[in-house]
Design a protein around this motif. Structure first.
Motif, PDB file in Angstrom:
ATOM      1  N   SER A 172       7.831  -0.468   4.619  1.00  0.00           N
ATOM      2  CA  SER A 172       6.631  -1.398   4.621  1.00  0.00           C
ATOM      3  C   SER A 172       6.817  -2.774   3.694  1.00  0.00           C
ATOM      4  O   SER A 172       7.055  -2.552   2.620  1.00  0.00           O
ATOM      5  CB  SER A 172       5.292  -0.824   4.407  1.00  0.00           C
ATOM      6  OG  SER A 172       4.443  -1.920   4.303  1.00  0.00           O
ATOM      7  N   GLU A 173       6.434  -3.787   4.198  1.00  0.00           N
ATOM      8  CA  GLU A 173       6.436  -5.254   3.602  1.00  0.00           C
ATOM      9  C   GLU A 173       5.404  -5.064   2.419  1.00  0.00           C
ATOM     10  O   GLU A 173       5.763  -5.793   1.448  1.00  0.00           O
ATOM     11  CB  GLU A 173       6.697  -6.208   4.333  1.00  0.00           C
ATOM     12  CG  GLU A 173       5.270  -6.430   5.377  1.00  0.00           C
ATOM     13  CD  GLU A 173       5.274  -5.690   6.429  1.00  0.00           C
ATOM     14  OE1 GLU A 173       5.865  -4.670   6.555  1.00  0.00           O
ATOM     15  OE2 GLU A 173       4.670  -6.243   7.608  1.00  0.00           O
ATOM     16  N   THR A 208      11.614  -4.890  15.035  1.00  0.00           N
ATOM     17  CA  THR A 208      12.047  -4.868  16.098  1.00  0.00           C
ATOM     18  C   THR A 208      13.454  -4.931  16.421  1.00  0.00           C
ATOM     19  O   THR A 208      13.859  -4.240  17.340  1.00  0.00           O
ATOM     20  CB  THR A 208      11.199  -6.262  16.860  1.00  0.00           C
ATOM     21  OG1 THR A 208       9.845  -6.022  16.608  1.00  0.00           O
ATOM     22  CG2 THR A 208      11.647  -6.428  18.234  1.00  0.00           C
ATOM     23  N   GLY A 223       3.649   5.269  11.149  1.00  0.00           N
ATOM     24  CA  GLY A 223       2.660   4.308  11.023  1.00  0.00           C
ATOM     25  C   GLY A 223       1.435   4.271  12.203  1.00  0.00           C
ATOM     26  O   GLY A 223       1.285   5.499  12.411  1.00  0.00           O
ATOM     27  N   SER A 224       0.970   3.238  12.375  1.00  0.00           N
ATOM     28  CA  SER A 224      -0.206   3.199  13.326  1.00  0.00           C
ATOM     29  C   SER A 224       0.192   3.460  14.846  1.00  0.00           C
ATOM     30  O   SER A 224       1.528   3.257  15.191  1.00  0.00           O
ATOM     31  CB  SER A 224      -0.827   1.999  13.142  1.00  0.00           C
ATOM     32  OG  SER A 224       0.085   0.863  13.618  1.00  0.00           O
ATOM     33  N   ILE A 231       7.034   0.700  19.664  1.00  0.00           N
ATOM     34  CA  ILE A 231       8.364   1.203  19.435  1.00  0.00           C
ATOM     35  C   ILE A 231       9.054   2.086  20.405  1.00  0.00           C
ATOM     36  O   ILE A 231      10.025   1.995  20.941  1.00  0.00           O
ATOM     37  CB  ILE A 231       8.275   1.952  17.828  1.00  0.00           C
ATOM     38  CG1 ILE A 231       8.399   0.691  17.026  1.00  0.00           C
ATOM     39  CG2 ILE A 231       9.421   3.050  17.874  1.00  0.00           C
ATOM     40  CD1 ILE A 231       8.002   1.094  15.620  1.00  0.00           C
ATOM     41  N   GLY A 248      -4.664  10.021  12.599  1.00  0.00           N
ATOM     42  CA  GLY A 248      -5.276  11.173  12.494  1.00  0.00           C
ATOM     43  C   GLY A 248      -6.796  10.862  12.311  1.00  0.00           C
ATOM     44  O   GLY A 248      -7.140   9.879  11.920  1.00  0.00           O
ATOM     45  N   CYS A 279      -3.030   9.729   6.569  1.00  0.00           N
ATOM     46  CA  CYS A 279      -3.094   9.849   8.072  1.00  0.00           C
ATOM     47  C   CYS A 279      -3.699  11.303   8.208  1.00  0.00           C
ATOM     48  O   CYS A 279      -4.294  11.780   9.183  1.00  0.00           O
ATOM     49  CB  CYS A 279      -1.677   9.851   8.580  1.00  0.00           C
ATOM     50  SG  CYS A 279      -0.555  10.876   7.793  1.00  0.00           S
ATOM     51  N   GLU A 379      -9.330   5.774  13.227  1.00  0.00           N
ATOM     52  CA  GLU A 379      -9.184   6.218  11.976  1.00  0.00           C
ATOM     53  C   GLU A 379      -9.523   4.868  10.910  1.00  0.00           C
ATOM     54  O   GLU A 379      -9.168   3.713  11.324  1.00  0.00           O
ATOM     55  CB  GLU A 379      -7.526   6.084  11.933  1.00  0.00           C
ATOM     56  CG  GLU A 379      -6.829   6.421  11.017  1.00  0.00           C
ATOM     57  CD  GLU A 379      -5.436   6.804  10.947  1.00  0.00           C
ATOM     58  OE1 GLU A 379      -4.872   5.879  11.636  1.00  0.00           O
ATOM     59  OE2 GLU A 379      -4.736   7.955  10.493  1.00  0.00           O
ATOM     60  N   LEU A 407      -3.597  15.893  14.138  1.00  0.00           N
ATOM     61  CA  LEU A 407      -2.615  15.898  13.266  1.00  0.00           C
ATOM     62  C   LEU A 407      -2.689  17.007  12.163  1.00  0.00           C
ATOM     63  O   LEU A 407      -2.278  17.825  12.048  1.00  0.00           O
ATOM     64  CB  LEU A 407      -2.694  14.405  12.156  1.00  0.00           C
ATOM     65  CG  LEU A 407      -1.633  14.294  11.323  1.00  0.00           C
ATOM     66  CD1 LEU A 407      -0.356  14.535  12.016  1.00  0.00           C
ATOM     67  CD2 LEU A 407      -1.640  12.972  10.606  1.00  0.00           C
TER      68      LEU A 407
HETATM   69  P1  NAD Z   1       1.982  -0.136  10.810  1.00  0.00           P
HETATM   70  O1  NAD Z   1       2.320   0.559  12.096  1.00  0.00           O
HETATM   71  O2  NAD Z   1       1.181  -1.431  10.924  1.00  0.00           O
HETATM   72  O3  NAD Z   1       3.233  -0.399  10.084  1.00  0.00           O
HETATM   73  C1  NAD Z   1       4.291   0.682   9.746  1.00  0.00           C
HETATM   74  C2  NAD Z   1       5.485   0.110   9.790  1.00  0.00           C
HETATM   75  O4  NAD Z   1       5.843  -0.594  10.900  1.00  0.00           O
HETATM   76  C3  NAD Z   1       5.653  -0.990   8.717  1.00  0.00           C
HETATM   77  O5  NAD Z   1       7.066  -1.006   7.825  1.00  0.00           O
HETATM   78  C4  NAD Z   1       5.659  -2.300   9.616  1.00  0.00           C
HETATM   79  O6  NAD Z   1       6.301  -3.513   8.936  1.00  0.00           O
HETATM   80  C5  NAD Z   1       6.455  -1.671  10.752  1.00  0.00           C
HETATM   81  N1  NAD Z   1       6.053  -2.542  11.956  1.00  0.00           N
HETATM   82  C6  NAD Z   1       5.190  -3.402  12.427  1.00  0.00           C
HETATM   83  N2  NAD Z   1       4.881  -3.933  13.684  1.00  0.00           N
HETATM   84  C7  NAD Z   1       6.277  -3.431  14.266  1.00  0.00           C
HETATM   85  C8  NAD Z   1       6.870  -3.777  15.260  1.00  0.00           C
HETATM   86  N3  NAD Z   1       6.539  -4.445  16.245  1.00  0.00           N
HETATM   87  N4  NAD Z   1       8.066  -3.322  15.320  1.00  0.00           N
HETATM   88  C9  NAD Z   1       8.628  -2.420  14.667  1.00  0.00           C
HETATM   89  N5  NAD Z   1       8.182  -1.999  13.486  1.00  0.00           N
HETATM   90  C10 NAD Z   1       6.849  -2.779  13.114  1.00  0.00           C
HETATM   91  O7  NAD Z   1       1.154   0.944  10.036  1.00  0.00           O
HETATM   92  P2  NAD Z   1       0.662   0.737   8.519  1.00  0.00           P
HETATM   93  O8  NAD Z   1      -0.425  -0.117   8.367  1.00  0.00           O
HETATM   94  O9  NAD Z   1       1.564   0.279   7.599  1.00  0.00           O
HETATM   95  O10 NAD Z   1       0.361   2.411   8.323  1.00  0.00           O
HETATM   96  C11 NAD Z   1      -0.907   2.938   8.501  1.00  0.00           C
HETATM   97  C12 NAD Z   1      -0.777   3.571   9.468  1.00  0.00           C
HETATM   98  O11 NAD Z   1      -0.033   4.643   9.618  1.00  0.00           O
HETATM   99  C13 NAD Z   1      -2.156   4.439   9.649  1.00  0.00           C
HETATM  100  O12 NAD Z   1      -2.552   4.326  11.103  1.00  0.00           O
HETATM  101  C14 NAD Z   1      -1.678   5.815   9.418  1.00  0.00           C
HETATM  102  O13 NAD Z   1      -2.576   6.926  10.139  1.00  0.00           O
HETATM  103  C15 NAD Z   1      -0.392   5.750   9.760  1.00  0.00           C
HETATM  104  N6  NAD Z   1       0.245   6.907   9.219  1.00  0.00           N
HETATM  105  C16 NAD Z   1       0.725   8.239   9.771  1.00  0.00           C
HETATM  106  C17 NAD Z   1       1.413   9.026   9.143  1.00  0.00           C
HETATM  107  C18 NAD Z   1       1.818  10.224   9.630  1.00  0.00           C
HETATM  108  O14 NAD Z   1       2.596  11.093   9.177  1.00  0.00           O
HETATM  109  N7  NAD Z   1       1.452  10.876  10.848  1.00  0.00           N
HETATM  110  C19 NAD Z   1       1.582   8.753   7.719  1.00  0.00           C
HETATM  111  C20 NAD Z   1       1.286   7.652   7.054  1.00  0.00           C
HETATM  112  C21 NAD Z   1       0.670   6.650   7.843  1.00  0.00           C
END
Ligand code: NAD
Length: 475
Positions: A172-173, A208, A223-224, A231, A248, A279, A379, A407
């Motif tokens: 993550s940035e 991307t 991530g989200s 993706i 979750g 999460c 969430e 989850l």
């Molecule tokens: P996010 O989806 O915004 O980003 C996650 C990662 O994806 C970052 O590195 C981001 O730069 C990258 N990203 C964003 N857009 C992208 C794209 N179009 N193509 C490719 N990569 C892209 O999530 P976040 O805000 O960093 O994290 C919070 C979310 O992550 C919450 O919804 C949380 O529930 C989830 N999460 C899940 C788990 C799990 O194990 N299930 C663990 C931690 C966080």
């Protein structure tokens, strides 16, 4: 000012092709404290090529060699303990004691778990005259979130190294520095050139092109949901394997025979853990109508006791939310809870007194809501508990499963038979009974929209493997 504006590609720190940088903000002060590269497609192309070049040789390294490598990484990781704790406290705003006992420890745990798993992991299996072999899948693209900077990265990295798959990591940035330290640890530990590549940048610029790259065979994303969906769609173009760990909205079910004081402590802990940015947080607290009033009174007192403040202070339990965007999202959800008719019994809108600078929120409890409200379905990713009442245990199961997520779930009570019976009915990848520790050999991952695949230990290693059947091998 921390500055690391180079990428780690093919065993060396190299300038980013973009020449651009990203400012990294300390969420406790709202000030820029560091800069990393804002990579682009050209960086990704170089990193994927480096990983592809080393794939065949890394895949064929003896398991013992990869195990020894993981052992050296464990030692290197331990040696950088203080640096990791400092950096995660700065970039995430994680309270310094949690940066140690949770953040640092979790990262370590996954390298240790992979090291242990390789002792017994079966890469080959004989069936009659035939042989089944499990082989490293190829170049893996890893995209990770900010909420557990070393946990989310190391569980993928440890599994990929154990499997023999080279990787390109895009962390993550918002929290890129923990990954920079990991790169330094790997360099020191002798991770072969090209096996680990780090490309810092944002989702669009680096994520991307990494996912779209034709030589990437697998994408492991945490991530989200919305990003996970994009993706998966992109990965479907050339049928890449995907492993997704998403969001979750986990239930925390308190049974009537529970010790109420202990249950309150555990339920509040499950919400404020990592400032609610987990999460697996147990943010829907389910109590019987009969217990509701007594629970709310004690829970409000417990929530008010939670110390919110400067992450550098050793007695802080809850730090700031990671960014302004996430802070505003939490505020927005609290507003929605109020608008939809739930009652605030602790916390509420705005910043805690004396914490006007920094993205601090008030740990909050909502009561009198139902499971259909936005705050119970979506969430929030902040320390916000929604208390929902159930009529009987069937009703509790119905409410617990009435979510798009699956989850985690938490059960708190005394009667073992009832607890086991409930555990069998919950639709989630993880059920935790009475705060039992989640040992590192347990798989982690979601049902329904919480994801696809499993991570941690030997289950995590499986994700980075292909299965080959060789008929007649022993003929
Ligand atoms: P996010 O989806 O915004 O980003 C996650 C990662 O994806 C970052 O590195 C981001 O730069 C990258 N990203 C964003 N857009 C992208 C794209 N179009 N193509 C490719 N990569 C892209 O999530 P976040 O805000 O960093 O994290 C919070 C979310 O992550 C919450 O919804 C949380 O529930 C989830 N999460 C899940 C788990 C799990 O194990 N299930 C663990 C931690 C966080």
């Amino acid at each position: 000012m921390l500055k690391k504006t180079k990428q780690y590609i093919n065993g060396a720190w190299v300038e980013s092709e973009s020449g651009e940088t990203i400012d990294v903000i300390n969420p406790a002060t709202e000030e820029v404290f560091g800069q990393v590269a804002k990579g682009n497609k050209a960086d990704v192309d170089k990193a994927v090529q480096a990983a592809k070049d080393v794939y065949v040789s890394f895949r064929h390294t003896p398991v013992e060699e990869r195990r020894a490598l993981l052992g050296r990484i464990v030692e290197g990781y331990k040696a950088r303990k203080q640096d990791l704790i400092e950096v995660m406290t700065l970039e995430l705003g994680s309270p310094v004691t949690k940066s140690d006992t949770v953040q640092y420890e979790r990262g370590l745990m996954h390298f240790e778990a992979a090291y242990e798993a390789l002792e017994t992991f079966e890469f080959e299996e004989r069936r009659g005259d035939n042989l089944i072999v499990k082989e490293a899948i190829g170049v893996a693209g890893l995209v990770t979130p900010w909420n557990f900077p070393t946990n989310q990265t190391s569980l993928k990295l440890a599994a990929a190294f154990a499997a023999g798959s080279p990787v390109v990591l895009k962390p993550s940035e918002l929290t890129p520095f923990a990954a920079v330290i990991l790169a330094e640890i790997f360099e020191e530990a002798g991770v072969p050139k090209g096996v680990f590549n780090l490309v810092n940048g944002d989702g669009e610029g680096v994520g991307t092109p990494l996912i779209q790259h034709p030589d990437v065979r697998m994408v492991s994303f945490t991530g989200s949901g919305p990003t996970g969906s994009k993706i998966m769609e992109q990965a479907s173009k050339d049928f890449k394997k995907v492993s997704l760990e998403l969001g979750g909205k986990s239930p925390f079910i308190i049974l009537d025979d529970a010790d109420l004081d202990e249950a309150v402590k555990a339920a509040v802990g499950a919400v404020v853990n990592n400032t609610g940015q987990a999460c697996s947080a147990g943010t829907r607290t389910l109590v019987s109508e009969h217990l509701k009033d007594a629970f709310l009174e004690k829970a409000a007192a417990e929530m008010a006791r939670v110390k919110v403040g400067d992450p550098q202070s050793p007695d802080t339990e809850v730090g700031p939310i990671v960014s302004e965007k996430q802070y505003l999202q939490v505020q927005d959800y609290i507003q929605k809870g109020i608008d939809e008719g739930a009652t605030v019994v602790a916390g509420g809108l705005g910043k805690p007194e004396g914490l006007e600078t920094g993205y601090f929120v008030k740990p909050t409890i909502f009561a009198d809501g139902d499971n259909q409200m936005t705050i119970a379905q979506e969430e929030i990713f902040g320390p916000v508990m929604s208390v929902i009442t159930y009529k009987d245990l069937d009703d509790a199961v119905r409410i617990a499963n009435d979510t798009k997520y699956g989850l985690a779930s938490y059960l708190f009570g005394k009667d073992q038979e009832t607890l086991r019976n409930l555990a069998g009915k919950i639709e989630a990848g993880l059920v935790v009974i009475n705060e039992a520790p989640r040992t590192r050999d347990l798989p982690f991952g979601g049902y329904k929209q919480s994801g696809i695949g499993r991570e941690w230990g030997d289950y995590g290693i499986q994700e980075f493997l292909e299965v080959k059947a060789i008929a007649g091998f022993y003929h």
